[in-house]
Design a protein around this motif. Structure first.
Motif, PDB file in Angstrom:
ATOM      1  N   ARG A 101       0.842  -1.215   0.000  1.00 46.49           N
ATOM      2  CA  ARG A 101       0.000   0.000   0.000  1.00 46.49           C
ATOM      3  C   ARG A 101       0.871   1.257   0.000  1.00 46.49           C
ATOM      4  O   ARG A 101       1.826   1.354   0.758  1.00 46.49           O
ATOM      5  N   MET A 102       0.526   2.227  -0.867  1.00 46.49           N
ATOM      6  CA  MET A 102       1.304   3.457  -0.995  1.00 46.49           C
ATOM      7  C   MET A 102       0.543   4.632  -0.377  1.00 46.49           C
ATOM      8  O   MET A 102      -0.620   4.866  -0.693  1.00 46.49           O
ATOM      9  N   PHE A 103       1.240   5.362   0.505  1.00 48.59           N
ATOM     10  CA  PHE A 103       0.653   6.523   1.182  1.00 48.59           C
ATOM     11  C   PHE A 103       1.543   7.748   0.976  1.00 48.59           C
ATOM     12  O   PHE A 103       2.751   7.608   0.800  1.00 48.59           O
ATOM     13  N   PRO A 104       0.942   8.954   1.056  1.00 51.22           N
ATOM     14  CA  PRO A 104       1.806  10.140   1.049  1.00 51.22           C
ATOM     15  C   PRO A 104       2.654  10.177   2.320  1.00 51.22           C
ATOM     16  O   PRO A 104       2.166   9.809   3.397  1.00 51.22           O
ATOM     17  N   ILE A 105       3.906  10.586   2.196  1.00 49.48           N
ATOM     18  CA  ILE A 105       4.806  10.666   3.355  1.00 49.48           C
ATOM     19  C   ILE A 105       4.210  11.588   4.419  1.00 49.48           C
ATOM     20  O   ILE A 105       4.374  11.375   5.613  1.00 49.48           O
ATOM     21  N   SER A 106       3.444  12.586   3.961  1.00 56.15           N
ATOM     22  CA  SER A 106       2.823  13.538   4.902  1.00 56.15           C
ATOM     23  C   SER A 106       1.752  12.874   5.777  1.00 56.15           C
ATOM     24  O   SER A 106       1.331  13.441   6.782  1.00 56.15           O
ATOM     25  N   ASN A 107       1.298  11.659   5.361  1.00 52.68           N
ATOM     26  CA  ASN A 107       0.182  10.969   6.041  1.00 52.68           C
ATOM     27  C   ASN A 107      -1.115  11.763   5.991  1.00 52.68           C
ATOM     28  O   ASN A 107      -2.024  11.532   6.773  1.00 52.68           O
ATOM     29  N   LYS A 108      -1.201  12.727   5.069  1.00 50.88           N
ATOM     30  CA  LYS A 108      -2.421  13.546   4.986  1.00 50.88           C
ATOM     31  C   LYS A 108      -3.036  13.408   3.600  1.00 50.88           C
ATOM     32  O   LYS A 108      -2.422  13.769   2.594  1.00 50.88           O
ATOM     33  N   ALA A 109      -4.253  12.920   3.570  1.00 46.57           N
ATOM     34  CA  ALA A 109      -4.973  12.780   2.300  1.00 46.57           C
ATOM     35  C   ALA A 109      -5.113  14.139   1.620  1.00 46.57           C
ATOM     36  O   ALA A 109      -5.053  14.251   0.397  1.00 46.57           O
TER      37      ALA A 109
END
Length: 423
Positions: A101-109
Motif C-alpha cells: 500500500r502506498m501513502f503520502p509521506i505527509s500521512n495527509k490525504a
C-alpha cells in the motif's frame, strides 16, 4: 460557453480524467454536485489516502475480483507505477507500507487532493461546484450536452461520467450516473455491496457474547452448500452487535452476497479458523500433552494463551466444558471437539449491511460495452466512463483507487482526442 470535454464527478477518477484531458490541451469543465472536490480521496486510507498499491500488475488484478481482467490493457498504457511517478511529479512523495500500500509521506490525504487541484488550475480546467447534473443529452448517436438542475445547458464534444457508485453516499456517490448510462443504451449489471460488514442472527451474536472482540491473523472462509470453501481470507476480524466485521470479513462479503443469490439461500455458512498455522491433530495432541503435565490444573489455565481469553471461554462453553474443571477429568472426545472448533467454528450469516454502508459498489456499467484501451462507450460516440460506476471492483488496500485513477487517465486522455477530431 461550449467545452471540448465535460467531466461529471470530482472524485479520484474524475479529477484524474479532467487533468488528463487538460494535459492534451482540451477546454475542460469539471462538474461536481458537492461543495468539495476529492471527498472520497480525503477519507480513504483512514484519512491518510492510500493512493495506489505497488504489487505487480498480476497481483493487483487478483485483488480486483470484480472484472479486474478488463483492466489488463489499461495497465499496459498507464500502470500503478505510473500513478506513483505522476504523484511524485506533483510533489507528493509516497512511501510503501504493508501489502504494497502506498501513502503520502505527509500521512495527509489533503496533500494529495491539494496537489490534484493545483494541477487542474495549471491546465485551466473550469470547475463548477454545488452543480448537480439533471441529465446528459445525446443527439444522433453522439453526446451533445449536460443539463444542470438549475436549467443551464452546457454543450460538449466529449463527456466523461465519473460519478462513482452507490456506496459511501455522504461523499456524493448516490448512483446518479446509472440512469444516464442506460439512456445511452448501456446495460447496468446488478448492484450489490462489497467490502461491507456481514450480518448474522446466531444466538451468540444476538446475545452480544463476543461483541467487540477482535481476532488477529485468522482464516475466514465462505462455504458453498456442500461445505466446501468458495474463498478464504487470512486477516483480522471483529465480532459486532449485528454480526462480524474487520478486514477478513469485508473481503469475504461479496462472496456471501453472491452465494445467497446463486443458491437462493436464506443463510450461508462461514468457517473461522483461529489457529491457521496448526493442524487439528497437532492442537489436539498439544492439549493432551499439556493436561498430562498438570492434570489438576483447571482447563482454562492450561489453555491460557492458546487463543484470546474471551474466545477461549466461549469455545469451552460451546463444547460444554466447564472452564474451572481440572484438565485430567475431561474426556479426549471433548478435547478433540474443542480442537476442531479452533479450526472450524461455523457461523451462519444471512447477508450484509446495505449498499450505503459498503466501502465499494459491486456491479455497474457492463465492461462488455466499454473499449478497454480508451474507456470509451461502444454504444454512444464521445461518451466515456471511469471509476466505480464501471462494473469493476476490488478489495480495500489501494486497489479500487488504482482502478479509478487508471480508468480516469484513459477516459480523460481519449475524451480530449475525440473532441479534437470533432473540432
Amino acid at each position: 460557453m461550449d467545452y471540448d470535454v465535460i467531466v461529471i464527478g470530482g472524485g479520484p477518477s474524475g479529477l484524474m480524467a479532467a487533468i488528463a484531458a487538460g494535459e492534451k490541451g482540451a477546454q475542460v469543465l469539471l462538474i461536481d454536485k458537492g461543495d468539495k472536490l476529492g471527498r472520497k480521496l480525503a477519507i480513504s486510507g483512514g484519512g491518510r489516502c492510500n493512493v495506489t498499491n505497488r504489487l505487480p500488475v498480476e497481483e493487483i488484478i487478483k485483488h480486483l475480483p470484480g472484472n479486474g481482467k478488463f483492466l489488463y490493457s489499461a495497465f499496459s498504457i498507464f500502470s500503478n507505477e505510473d500513478i506513483i511517478t505522476f504523484f511524485e511529479k506533483l510533489g507528493v512523495a509516497l512511501k510503501e507500507e504493508d501489502h504494497g500500500r502506498m501513502f503520502p509521506i505527509s500521512n495527509k490525504a489533503q496533500s494529495v487532493v491539494d496537489a490534484l487541484l493545483e494541477k487542474l488550475e495549471k491546465h485551466h480546467v473550469r470547475i463548477y461546484k454545488n452543480s448537480p447534473v439533471a441529465d446528459v443529452i445525446y443527439e444522433d448517436g453522439h453526446v451533445s450536452a449536460v443539463l444542470l438542475k438549475d436549467g443551464q445547458k452546457i454543450c460538449a464534444k466529449s463527456i466523461v461520467i465519473a460519478v462513482g457508485g452507490k456506496s459511501v453516499p455522504h461523499t456524493g456517490s448516490t448512483g446518479d450516473g446509472y440512469a444516464w448510462a442506460e439512456k445511452a443504451g448501456h446495460t447496468i449489471t446488478d448492484l450489490f455491496p462489497t467490502e461491507v460488514p456481514i450480518t448474522s442472527s446466531e444466538p451468540f451474536i444476538k446475545a452480544k457474547t463476543l461483541q467487540g472482540l477482535s481476532l488477529r491473523d485468522i482464516n475466514l472462509s465462505v462455504l458453498n452448500p456442500k461445505g466446501k470453501p468458495i474463498i478464504t481470507h487470512r486477516m483480522d476480524m471483529l465480532f459486532t452487535h449485528f454480526g462480524i466485521s474487520g478486514p477478513a470479513v469485508l473481503r469475504c462479503s461479496q462472496f456471501v452476497v453472491k452465494a445467497i443469490k446463486k443458491w437462493k439461500l436464506a443463510e450461508v455458512t462461514m468457517s473461522l479458523d483461529v489457529l491457521p498455522d496448526k493442524r487439528e491433530e497437532e492442537i489436539f495432541q498439544e492439549i493432551v500433552k499439556l493436561v498430562k503435565c498438570d492434570p489438576k490444573k483447571s482447563i482454562k489455565n492450561t489453555l491460557k494463551g492458546l487463543v484470546p481469553e474471551r474466545y477461549l471461554l466461549f469455545l469451552l462453553e460451546f463444547n460444554r466444558i466447564d472452564p474451572s474443571e481440572q484438565g485430567g477429568t475431561i474426556s479426549n472426545e471433548k478435547i478433540r471437539s474443542f480442537a476442531k472448533s479452533c479450526k472450524q467454528f461455523l457461523i451462519k450469516v444471512n447477508g450484509t449491511l446495505p449498499l450505503e454502508k459498503a466501502f465499494v459498489t459491486g456491479g455497474g456499467v457492463s465492461v462488455k460495452e466499454i473499449e478497454p484501451q480508451t474507456m470509451g462507450s461502444k454504444v454512444m460516440d464521445g461518451l466515456y466512463f471511469c471509476g466505480e460506476i464501471l462494473d469493476v471492483h476490488g478489495y480495500t488496500g489501494g486497489y479500487n483507487i488504482t482502478s479509478a485513477l487508471v480508468t480516469g487517465r484513459l477516459a480523460g486522455t481519449n475524451a480530449a482526442l475525440t473532441a479534437k477530431n470533432r473540432a
